[in-house]
Design a protein around this motif. Structure first.
Motif, mmCIF file in Angstrom:
data_model
loop_
_atom_site.group_PDB
_atom_site.id
_atom_site.type_symbol
_atom_site.label_atom_id
_atom_site.label_comp_id
_atom_site.label_asym_id
_atom_site.label_seq_id
_atom_site.Cartn_x
_atom_site.Cartn_y
_atom_site.Cartn_z
ATOM 1 N N THR A 174 0.838 -1.205 0.000
ATOM 2 C CA THR A 174 0.000 0.000 0.000
ATOM 3 C C THR A 174 0.871 1.252 0.000
ATOM 4 O O THR A 174 0.616 2.202 -0.739
ATOM 5 C CB THR A 174 -0.927 -0.007 1.233
ATOM 6 N N ALA A 175 1.930 1.219 0.820
ATOM 7 C CA ALA A 175 2.812 2.393 0.909
ATOM 8 C C ALA A 175 3.548 2.649 -0.400
ATOM 9 O O ALA A 175 3.810 3.797 -0.751
ATOM 10 C CB ALA A 175 3.811 2.202 2.034
ATOM 11 N N LEU A 176 3.882 1.573 -1.132
ATOM 12 C CA LEU A 176 4.639 1.730 -2.384
ATOM 13 C C LEU A 176 3.731 1.783 -3.621
ATOM 14 O O LEU A 176 4.215 1.880 -4.745
ATOM 15 C CB LEU A 176 5.645 0.574 -2.542
ATOM 16 N N GLU A 177 2.442 1.669 -3.395
ATOM 17 C CA GLU A 177 1.461 1.716 -4.480
ATOM 18 C C GLU A 177 1.673 0.606 -5.505
ATOM 19 O O GLU A 177 1.709 0.836 -6.717
ATOM 20 C CB GLU A 177 1.453 3.096 -5.157
ATOM 21 N N VAL A 178 1.866 -0.581 -4.984
ATOM 22 C CA VAL A 178 1.936 -1.786 -5.829
ATOM 23 C C VAL A 178 1.058 -2.852 -5.182
ATOM 24 O O VAL A 178 0.512 -2.634 -4.099
ATOM 25 C CB VAL A 178 3.394 -2.314 -5.971
ATOM 26 N N THR A 179 0.968 -4.010 -5.828
ATOM 27 C CA THR A 179 0.170 -5.090 -5.246
ATOM 28 C C THR A 179 1.022 -5.901 -4.252
ATOM 29 O O THR A 179 2.257 -5.860 -4.313
ATOM 30 C CB THR A 179 -0.352 -6.044 -6.334
ATOM 31 N N GLN A 236 1.341 -9.008 -4.333
ATOM 32 C CA GLN A 236 2.030 -9.989 -5.173
ATOM 33 C C GLN A 236 3.407 -9.460 -5.604
ATOM 34 O O GLN A 236 4.386 -10.209 -5.636
ATOM 35 C CB GLN A 236 1.174 -10.282 -6.415
ATOM 36 N N THR A 237 3.470 -8.180 -5.915
ATOM 37 C CA THR A 237 4.731 -7.571 -6.341
ATOM 38 C C THR A 237 5.743 -7.555 -5.200
ATOM 39 O O THR A 237 6.916 -7.897 -5.387
ATOM 40 C CB THR A 237 4.473 -6.143 -6.866
ATOM 41 N N ASN A 258 5.837 -9.567 -2.650
ATOM 42 C CA ASN A 258 6.253 -10.958 -2.430
ATOM 43 C C ASN A 258 7.265 -11.407 -3.483
ATOM 44 O O ASN A 258 8.270 -12.043 -3.157
ATOM 45 C CB ASN A 258 5.014 -11.865 -2.451
ATOM 46 N N ALA A 259 6.997 -11.052 -4.742
ATOM 47 C CA ALA A 259 7.910 -11.446 -5.826
ATOM 48 C C ALA A 259 9.275 -10.782 -5.667
ATOM 49 O O ALA A 259 10.305 -11.394 -5.958
ATOM 50 C CB ALA A 259 7.295 -11.088 -7.175
ATOM 51 N N LYS A 279 12.095 -13.163 -7.204
ATOM 52 C CA LYS A 279 11.553 -13.569 -8.503
ATOM 53 C C LYS A 279 11.419 -12.385 -9.455
ATOM 54 O O LYS A 279 11.297 -12.550 -10.658
ATOM 55 C CB LYS A 279 10.162 -14.199 -8.316
ATOM 56 N N PHE A 280 11.394 -11.196 -8.892
ATOM 57 C CA PHE A 280 11.197 -10.004 -9.713
ATOM 58 C C PHE A 280 12.083 -8.870 -9.183
ATOM 59 O O PHE A 280 12.102 -8.614 -7.974
ATOM 60 C CB PHE A 280 9.716 -9.594 -9.650
#
Lengths: 66, 137
Positions: free
Chosen positions: A21-26, A28-29, A31-32, A37-38
């Motif tokens: 939420t703080a970084l404005e991503v999901t 899943q992102t 975690n990856a 993984k990413f």
């Protein structure tokens, strides 16, 4: 690329969802990224470092060793 | 920070709903343009033209809604979408042209419709999204 997101997050008692939420991503992102993984883009990496009040190299490290 | 982040989540949700509405509108007008000619107005060319024109105009709206939705995704989601689209496009082109060559050589009965290609691309896109989500789970 290695990163210390999981450790830094745990130190602050944040969940993956909080960081997402703080970084404005999901979530899943997050975690990856944590599981390697990413690799995030430079803007996202700088944003994460800024959020933790650290330099980018204190959060993300190149895995290539000379 | 809290307000910003909730705005991002809200925008993502709004973009998804907008894309869903445009998709539904496009599918509905496509169905009207297709089946209206067959079952409602039959040989009325003007009504067919209007139905096709409306479908095309809504299709443009759908394209922009799709673009807007993609730009609103985060970078990992965009990567998953890109890989799925690349898979879908390349499978569509290779399969379509292979079939075309086979038909020209009279090795297959040349009765494939454009809808067959769209179904194939839709399926490969869905597989791509599934594989991408599983890879970055």
């Amino acid at each position: 690329m290695k990163n210390r997101l999981k450790v830094l997050r745990a130190e602050r008692d944040w969940t993956q969802a909080d960081l997402a939420t703080a970084l404005e991503v999901t979530r899943q992102t997050i975690n990856a990224i944590e599981t390697g993984k990413f690799d995030p883009s430079l803007p996202l990496a700088f944003k994460a470092a800024r959020l933790f009040g650290l330099k980018i190299e204190d959060v993300f490290q190149d895995e290539v060793t000379s | 920070m809290e307000k910003q982040t909730s705005d991002w989540n809200k925008n993502t949700k709004k973009n998804t709903i907008r894309l869903f509405r445009w998709t539904m509108a496009w599918v509905l007008t496509l169905a009207i343009a297709t089946f209206g000619r067959l079952y409602i107005w039959e040989s009325n060319t003007l009504l067919s033209l209007i139905a096709i024109g409306v479908n095309f105009a809504i299709g443009i709206g759908y394209i922009f809604a799709n673009k807007h939705h993609l730009r609103g995704l985060d970078e990992l989601q965009q990567k998953i979408q890109l890989e799925a689209m690349a898979l879908s496009l390349s499978v569509g082109i290779v399969s379509g042209l292979t079939y075309s060559l086979l038909a020209q050589a009279k090795l297959v009965h040349p009765h494939a419709e454009i809808s067959n290609l769209i179904i194939l691309m839709g399926i490969t896109y869905s597989i791509g999204i599934f594989l991408g989500n599983r890879r970055y789970k």
